[in-house]
Structures are given as C-alpha cells and as structure tokens.
Design a protein around this motif. Structure first.
Motif, PDB file in Angstrom:
ATOM      1  N   PHE A  55    -124.765 -12.562  24.095  1.00 54.91           N
ATOM      2  CA  PHE A  55    -125.827 -12.328  23.100  1.00 54.91           C
ATOM      3  C   PHE A  55    -125.946 -13.435  22.056  1.00 54.91           C
ATOM      4  CE2 PHE A  55    -124.246  -8.072  24.372  1.00 54.91           C
ATOM      5  CZ  PHE A  55    -125.400  -7.595  24.966  1.00 54.91           C
ATOM      6  N   ASP A 102    -135.935 -11.574   8.468  1.00 55.77           N
ATOM      7  CA  ASP A 102    -135.493 -10.375   9.177  1.00 55.77           C
ATOM      8  C   ASP A 102    -135.566  -9.201   8.200  1.00 55.77           C
ATOM      9  OD1 ASP A 102    -134.871 -11.698  11.527  1.00 55.77           O
ATOM     10  OD2 ASP A 102    -132.747 -11.909  11.064  1.00 55.77           O
ATOM     11  N   MET A 103    -135.598  -7.984   8.735  1.00 57.56           N
ATOM     12  CA  MET A 103    -135.535  -6.813   7.857  1.00 57.56           C
ATOM     13  C   MET A 103    -134.213  -6.095   8.105  1.00 57.56           C
ATOM     14  SD  MET A 103    -137.190  -5.504   5.400  1.00 57.56           S
ATOM     15  CE  MET A 103    -138.953  -5.820   5.464  1.00 57.56           C
ATOM     16  N   ALA A 142    -140.194  -9.240   9.395  1.00 56.80           N
ATOM     17  CA  ALA A 142    -140.018  -8.173  10.391  1.00 56.80           C
ATOM     18  C   ALA A 142    -140.278  -6.818   9.731  1.00 56.80           C
ATOM     19  CB  ALA A 142    -138.600  -8.217  10.950  1.00 56.80           C
ATOM     20  N   GLN A 190    -139.937  -2.612  10.569  1.00 58.01           N
ATOM     21  CA  GLN A 190    -139.247  -1.692  11.490  1.00 58.01           C
ATOM     22  C   GLN A 190    -140.062  -0.411  11.675  1.00 58.01           C
ATOM     23  OE1 GLN A 190    -136.331  -1.851   8.558  1.00 58.01           O
ATOM     24  NE2 GLN A 190    -134.797  -2.932   9.766  1.00 58.01           N
ATOM     25  N   ARG A 220    -143.602  -9.556  12.441  1.00 61.89           N
ATOM     26  CA  ARG A 220    -142.846  -9.218  13.652  1.00 61.89           C
ATOM     27  C   ARG A 220    -142.565  -7.719  13.635  1.00 61.89           C
ATOM     28  NH1 ARG A 220    -137.175 -11.423  13.248  1.00 61.89           N
ATOM     29  NH2 ARG A 220    -138.035 -13.382  14.002  1.00 61.89           N
ATOM     30  N   VAL A 249    -140.701  -4.570  15.069  1.00 68.12           N
ATOM     31  CA  VAL A 249    -139.533  -4.180  15.882  1.00 68.12           C
ATOM     32  C   VAL A 249    -139.308  -2.677  15.719  1.00 68.12           C
ATOM     33  CG1 VAL A 249    -138.445  -6.449  15.651  1.00 68.12           C
ATOM     34  CG2 VAL A 249    -137.883  -4.651  14.001  1.00 68.12           C
ATOM     35  N   ALA A 253    -133.013  -1.545  14.005  1.00 72.02           N
ATOM     36  CA  ALA A 253    -131.680  -1.560  14.615  1.00 72.02           C
ATOM     37  C   ALA A 253    -130.601  -0.936  13.738  1.00 72.02           C
ATOM     38  CB  ALA A 253    -131.303  -3.010  14.947  1.00 72.02           C
ATOM     39  N   TYR A 254    -130.985  -0.373  12.586  1.00 71.51           N
ATOM     40  CA  TYR A 254    -129.962   0.137  11.658  1.00 71.51           C
ATOM     41  C   TYR A 254    -129.912   1.661  11.706  1.00 71.51           C
ATOM     42  CZ  TYR A 254    -129.880  -4.617   9.944  1.00 71.51           C
ATOM     43  OH  TYR A 254    -129.745  -5.989   9.876  1.00 71.51           O
ATOM     44  N   LYS A 270    -135.864   8.805  19.655  1.00 74.80           N
ATOM     45  CA  LYS A 270    -136.382   7.589  20.298  1.00 74.80           C
ATOM     46  C   LYS A 270    -137.888   7.674  20.588  1.00 74.80           C
ATOM     47  CE  LYS A 270    -135.419   4.652  24.299  1.00 74.80           C
ATOM     48  NZ  LYS A 270    -136.385   3.709  23.794  1.00 74.80           N
ATOM     49  N   HIS A 292    -138.431  -5.392  24.039  1.00 75.25           N
ATOM     50  CA  HIS A 292    -138.172  -5.658  25.461  1.00 75.25           C
ATOM     51  C   HIS A 292    -138.712  -4.498  26.293  1.00 75.25           C
ATOM     52  CE1 HIS A 292    -134.917  -7.132  22.844  1.00 75.25           C
ATOM     53  NE2 HIS A 292    -135.027  -8.226  23.546  1.00 75.25           N
ATOM     54  N   MET A 326    -138.359 -11.785  21.968  1.00 72.27           N
ATOM     55  CA  MET A 326    -137.214 -11.053  22.556  1.00 72.27           C
ATOM     56  C   MET A 326    -135.919 -11.713  22.125  1.00 72.27           C
ATOM     57  SD  MET A 326    -138.516 -10.042  26.348  1.00 72.27           S
ATOM     58  CE  MET A 326    -140.224  -9.535  26.596  1.00 72.27           C
ATOM     59  N   ARG A 363    -126.271  -4.775  18.976  1.00 73.49           N
ATOM     60  CA  ARG A 363    -126.687  -4.924  20.397  1.00 73.49           C
ATOM     61  C   ARG A 363    -125.936  -3.921  21.273  1.00 73.49           C
ATOM     62  NH1 ARG A 363    -129.209  -7.679  17.423  1.00 73.49           N
ATOM     63  NH2 ARG A 363    -130.320  -5.723  17.414  1.00 73.49           N
ATOM     64  N   GLU A 387    -127.503  -0.432  20.899  1.00 72.81           N
ATOM     65  CA  GLU A 387    -128.832  -0.222  21.469  1.00 72.81           C
ATOM     66  C   GLU A 387    -128.774   0.311  22.892  1.00 72.81           C
ATOM     67  OE1 GLU A 387    -131.047  -3.677  18.936  1.00 72.81           O
ATOM     68  OE2 GLU A 387    -130.319  -4.130  20.940  1.00 72.81           O
ATOM     69  N   ASN A 396    -124.204  -1.439  27.584  1.00 69.47           N
ATOM     70  CA  ASN A 396    -123.509  -2.584  26.979  1.00 69.47           C
ATOM     71  C   ASN A 396    -122.099  -2.200  26.551  1.00 69.47           C
ATOM     72  OD1 ASN A 396    -125.752  -4.116  27.288  1.00 69.47           O
ATOM     73  ND2 ASN A 396    -126.425  -3.989  25.154  1.00 69.47           N
TER      74      ASN A 396
HETATM   75  P1  FDA Z   1    -135.383  -0.380  23.622  1.00 69.27           P
HETATM   76  O1  FDA Z   1    -134.144  -0.345  22.803  1.00 69.27           O
HETATM   77  O2  FDA Z   1    -136.015   0.913  23.985  1.00 69.27           O
HETATM   78  O3  FDA Z   1    -135.140  -1.257  24.900  1.00 69.27           O
HETATM   79  C1  FDA Z   1    -136.101  -1.453  25.935  1.00 69.27           C
HETATM   80  C2  FDA Z   1    -135.395  -2.135  27.090  1.00 69.27           C
HETATM   81  O4  FDA Z   1    -134.963  -3.448  26.680  1.00 69.27           O
HETATM   82  C3  FDA Z   1    -134.112  -1.442  27.531  1.00 69.27           C
HETATM   83  O5  FDA Z   1    -134.390  -0.445  28.481  1.00 69.27           O
HETATM   84  C4  FDA Z   1    -133.322  -2.591  28.095  1.00 69.27           C
HETATM   85  O6  FDA Z   1    -133.796  -2.946  29.368  1.00 69.27           O
HETATM   86  C5  FDA Z   1    -133.662  -3.737  27.172  1.00 69.27           C
HETATM   87  N1  FDA Z   1    -132.724  -3.823  26.028  1.00 69.27           N
HETATM   88  C6  FDA Z   1    -132.988  -3.514  24.728  1.00 69.27           C
HETATM   89  N2  FDA Z   1    -131.911  -3.756  23.956  1.00 69.27           N
HETATM   90  C7  FDA Z   1    -130.945  -4.209  24.782  1.00 69.27           C
HETATM   91  C8  FDA Z   1    -129.609  -4.626  24.571  1.00 69.27           C
HETATM   92  N3  FDA Z   1    -129.033  -4.632  23.374  1.00 69.27           N
HETATM   93  N4  FDA Z   1    -128.899  -5.040  25.643  1.00 69.27           N
HETATM   94  C9  FDA Z   1    -129.437  -5.060  26.880  1.00 69.27           C
HETATM   95  N5  FDA Z   1    -130.717  -4.671  27.135  1.00 69.27           N
HETATM   96  C10 FDA Z   1    -131.458  -4.250  26.109  1.00 69.27           C
HETATM   97  N6  FDA Z   1    -134.207  -5.069  14.137  1.00 69.27           N
HETATM   98  C11 FDA Z   1    -134.171  -4.889  12.798  1.00 69.27           C
HETATM   99  O7  FDA Z   1    -133.837  -3.804  12.332  1.00 69.27           O
HETATM  100  N7  FDA Z   1    -134.487  -5.936  11.962  1.00 69.27           N
HETATM  101  C12 FDA Z   1    -134.894  -7.139  12.433  1.00 69.27           C
HETATM  102  O8  FDA Z   1    -135.185  -8.041  11.647  1.00 69.27           O
HETATM  103  C13 FDA Z   1    -134.941  -7.333  13.837  1.00 69.27           C
HETATM  104  N8  FDA Z   1    -135.304  -8.537  14.375  1.00 69.27           N
HETATM  105  C14 FDA Z   1    -135.542  -8.621  15.720  1.00 69.27           C
HETATM  106  C15 FDA Z   1    -136.097  -9.769  16.254  1.00 69.27           C
HETATM  107  C16 FDA Z   1    -136.474  -9.808  17.585  1.00 69.27           C
HETATM  108  C17 FDA Z   1    -137.108 -11.048  18.129  1.00 69.27           C
HETATM  109  C18 FDA Z   1    -136.245  -8.681  18.429  1.00 69.27           C
HETATM  110  C19 FDA Z   1    -136.669  -8.676  19.865  1.00 69.27           C
HETATM  111  C20 FDA Z   1    -135.628  -7.570  17.914  1.00 69.27           C
HETATM  112  C21 FDA Z   1    -135.256  -7.520  16.578  1.00 69.27           C
HETATM  113  N9  FDA Z   1    -134.649  -6.389  16.045  1.00 69.27           N
HETATM  114  C22 FDA Z   1    -134.592  -6.251  14.678  1.00 69.27           C
HETATM  115  C23 FDA Z   1    -134.035  -5.367  16.940  1.00 69.27           C
HETATM  116  C24 FDA Z   1    -134.982  -4.215  17.236  1.00 69.27           C
HETATM  117  O9  FDA Z   1    -135.139  -3.417  16.079  1.00 69.27           O
HETATM  118  C25 FDA Z   1    -134.449  -3.333  18.374  1.00 69.27           C
HETATM  119  O10 FDA Z   1    -133.242  -2.767  17.989  1.00 69.27           O
HETATM  120  C26 FDA Z   1    -134.255  -4.060  19.696  1.00 69.27           C
HETATM  121  O11 FDA Z   1    -135.288  -4.957  19.933  1.00 69.27           O
HETATM  122  C27 FDA Z   1    -134.240  -3.061  20.870  1.00 69.27           C
HETATM  123  O12 FDA Z   1    -135.448  -2.368  20.924  1.00 69.27           O
HETATM  124  P2  FDA Z   1    -136.554  -2.549  22.084  1.00 69.27           P
HETATM  125  O13 FDA Z   1    -137.879  -2.598  21.413  1.00 69.27           O
HETATM  126  O14 FDA Z   1    -136.247  -3.683  22.947  1.00 69.27           O
HETATM  127  O15 FDA Z   1    -136.553  -1.182  22.859  1.00 69.27           O
END
Ligand code: FDA
Length: 308
Positions: free
Chosen positions: A32, A135-136, A162, A164, A185, A187, A190-191, A202, A228, A254, A290, A293, A297
């Motif tokens: 990562f 970032d947020m 960003a 959320q 951005r 998202v 993630a917290y 979810k 993603h 991503m 990560r 999420e 993993n």
């Molecule tokens: P979801 O978690 O539902 O995942 C969809 C699919 O993506 C999964 O089924 C899997 O295939 C793949 N996937 C997702 N996460 C994975 C992982 N860790 N390992 C492996 N596969 C994975 N958050 C925040 O609070 N503040 C911020 O500033 C940012 N900044 C940021 C920048 C960018 C460019 C991205 C892409 C993401 C962030 N995030 C973030 C994180 C965001 O909030 C979120 O936790 C992750 O992007 C996972 O969410 P998904 O939208 O991908 O959906």
C-alpha cells in the motif's frame, strides 16, 4: 464490525507498538505504500505516469503534536515538489496534504501554523506546475480544514479538498463547494465516526455517496471521484451523460496498490485516473485504515505474519 474494532484499536499505543514492531509487517505495508524516501516516491511517480496515470503524493504522517515536526513535514513536501518539477508533469502530478501533519493538531495556534505550512507547500506546488489537495481527517477537523481551504484558495485557487460521504453534513458541504473551478475529491470516509455525525451502515454510506456525487456532477466545479467501487464508477458515467460532462470535466482517483486493473482500464478508456501514492516512515495510521476497509486484507496480513 471488524473494521470498526480495528480502527478503534489502531489508536491504542500498545497496538501501534505491536503492529509496527513485527518485522514482516513491512512486507505487507509495501503493498500500500511506495517506500520511505522521496526517491522511492519519485520512482513510483515515474512508473505510474509512464503507464498513462496521473498521481497525487502523500507524505505519510498525521496528528503531529510538535511544531518542529510539522515544519519538517512541510519541508519534505517542498523537497518532493522540487524533484517533481524536474519531471515536468504539470497537473498530472499533485500532492495530498493532511493538515494535522503540518500543525492543525497543535492546539490554539494549530490552524495558523497549518495554514502557514500549507502555504509553503502551495508555493512549491505552484512553481512545479502542480496542485495541492487537502485530505479530510476525522469529523472534528472538518470545519477547521474547510476554513484553511478557504484561506489557501485566496492565493492558490486550484487547491482541492476531500469530502467524506459518510458524514451527514457532506451534502451541504458539496453544495457550498460546487462553484466554478472548485476541485473536490469525494470519498466514502475512512475514519470510525460516531452515529451522531455519520452513517454507520455501508449501504447508507453508498447512498449518501451517490447524493453527494450528483451534487458535484451537476455543479460547476471539478469532481474527483475517489473510489474503487464499480457500482459508483458506473453511476458516475450515467451522471456525466446526464449533466453533459465529458471525460476531461471530472477524474477518477484510486489508492496505490488497490484495483490496479481498474486504474488501467479507465485510463485506456480515456479517463484521467489519479493514483494516491503514500510514502514515508509514518505509515501506521494509513496502513491500519487500509486493513480496516477490507477483511481480506486482515487475513493477508495475518498470513504474512505466519510466514505464508
Ligand atoms: P469500498 O470500500 O466499498 O471498496 C470497493 C472495492 O474496492 C472493494 O470491493 C475492493 O475491491 C476495493 N478496495 C477498497 N478498499 C480496499 C483496500 N483497502 N484493500 C483492497 N481492496 C480495496 N478517506 C478519508 O476519510 N479522507 C481522505 O482524505 C481520503 N482520501 C482518499 C483519497 C483517494 C484517492 C481515495 C481513493 C480514497 C481516499 N480515502 C480517504 C479513503 C476512502 O474514504 C475509502 O475508505 C476507500 O477509498 C475505500 O472505499 P471505496 O470507495 O473504494 O469503496
């Protein structure tokens, strides 16, 4: 559930010491994180931009409680941006900044210190032809971050932020930020947040993401779709058609090492895809988010610890 427990536990010093102290952790972290040094980050930038991707680079670190360390983080960004200038990537390269790493968490003067440090990063980004996105972090920092964003945009209008989707307030924030040239951005978040401020389920987070996305795609700004999730990517395409946005009017973002197949497929279809590249030795908080999420993993991590 497991994810929330992991996020809560990740803030305990004992968990930090245990996870960071296991030698094999590093192998898993490498999936990562691009490496520890600016040279590692630049290597990843060369590799990814060589395949047609754009990048945003994060110098790892957060919740700095020391003004010297905050200033040092700002200097690390300036050094990195100097190296990026030589690659001449223009807006294909940008940096992502956590304000708590540059002073926001320093008490009464935190916002002022973070703003000053972020301004230095903004200057270096401008002279490299690059941009900066904030970032947020957890919900207690949102007002402060948006306040600092407003001040930064007076001098650096292209500064992005960003938002959320999981937070109840975010639809209103998206409305406020949907003006001309405003880079946002989106998202999921993630917290670990309390139910008083954020959706816990979810499905509810996904629905909130679509509502926020609709506001941004209908607005006048530049949406950066940070996900993603295939379903959300296909909804983005539907909304782009509906609101007359062509591929250059929004972009996908991503994380490094996640869904690299999808990153390439979208690039091949003509989209801008920006990969968030973290580097540095303070990888713990980023890594734990990560893991949280995705249960798979955690299994991957445990297998590596077991030597498999
Ligand atoms: P979801 O978690 O539902 O995942 C969809 C699919 O993506 C999964 O089924 C899997 O295939 C793949 N996937 C997702 N996460 C994975 C992982 N860790 N390992 C492996 N596969 C994975 N958050 C925040 O609070 N503040 C911020 O500033 C940012 N900044 C940021 C920048 C960018 C460019 C991205 C892409 C993401 C962030 N995030 C973030 C994180 C965001 O909030 C979120 O936790 C992750 O992007 C996972 O969410 P998904 O939208 O991908 O959906």
């Amino acid at each position: 559930m497991l994810g929330s427990l992991l996020l809560a536990g990740s803030r305990l010093p004992l968990v930090r010491r245990t996870v960071s102290g296991v030698p094999l952790t590093r192998k898993v972290v490498d999936r990562f994180v691009a490496g520890e040094t600016a040279k590692d980050a630049v290597g990843a930038v060369r590799r990814l931009t060589g395949t047609g991707l754009s990048v945003t680079i994060d110098h790892l670190g957060e919740e700095t409680k020391d003004a010297g360390a905050a200033a040092q983080t700002a200097r690390a960004y300036v050094t990195l941006l100097d190296a990026l200038r030589e690659l001449d990537l223009g807006d294909r390269a940008e940096v992502s900044v956590k304000l708590s790493a540059v002073g926001q968490a320093l008490g009464a003067d935190g916002d002022k210190i973070a703003l000053e440090n972020a301004r230095q990063i903004g200057e270096a980004a401008r002279s490299a032809g690059a941009t900066m996105t904030l970032d947020m972090e957890d919900h207690t920092t949102v007002d402060s971050t948006l306040g600092i964003l407003g001040a930064l945009r007076e001098d650096f209008p292209s500064t992005g932020v960003a938002i959320q989707a999981c937070l109840f307030r975010s639809e209103a924030d998206c409305h406020d930020l949907s003006h001309d040239a405003s880079r946002v951005r989106l998202v999921k978040g993630a917290y670990a947040e309390p139910s008083s401020v954020a959706h816990q389920n979810k499905n509810e987070v996904d629905k909130a993401y679509v509502r926020c996305l609709r506001i941004l795609m209908a607005g006048k700004g530049y949406p950066m779709v940070g996900t993603h999730d295939d379903r959300l990517i296909s909804i983005t395409e539907t909304l782009a058609d509906r609101f007359g946005r062509s591929v250059g009017d929004y972009e996908y973002q991503m994380l490094y090492g996640i869904r690299t197949d999808k990153q390439q497929a979208l690039t091949g279809a003509g989209h801008t895809v920006r990969v968030y590249i973290p580097y540095g030795d303070d990888w713990y908080g980023y890594f734990m988010r990560r893991l949280a999420e995705r249960p798979a993993n955690i299994a991957f991590f445990l297998r590596a610890l077991g030597g498999k």
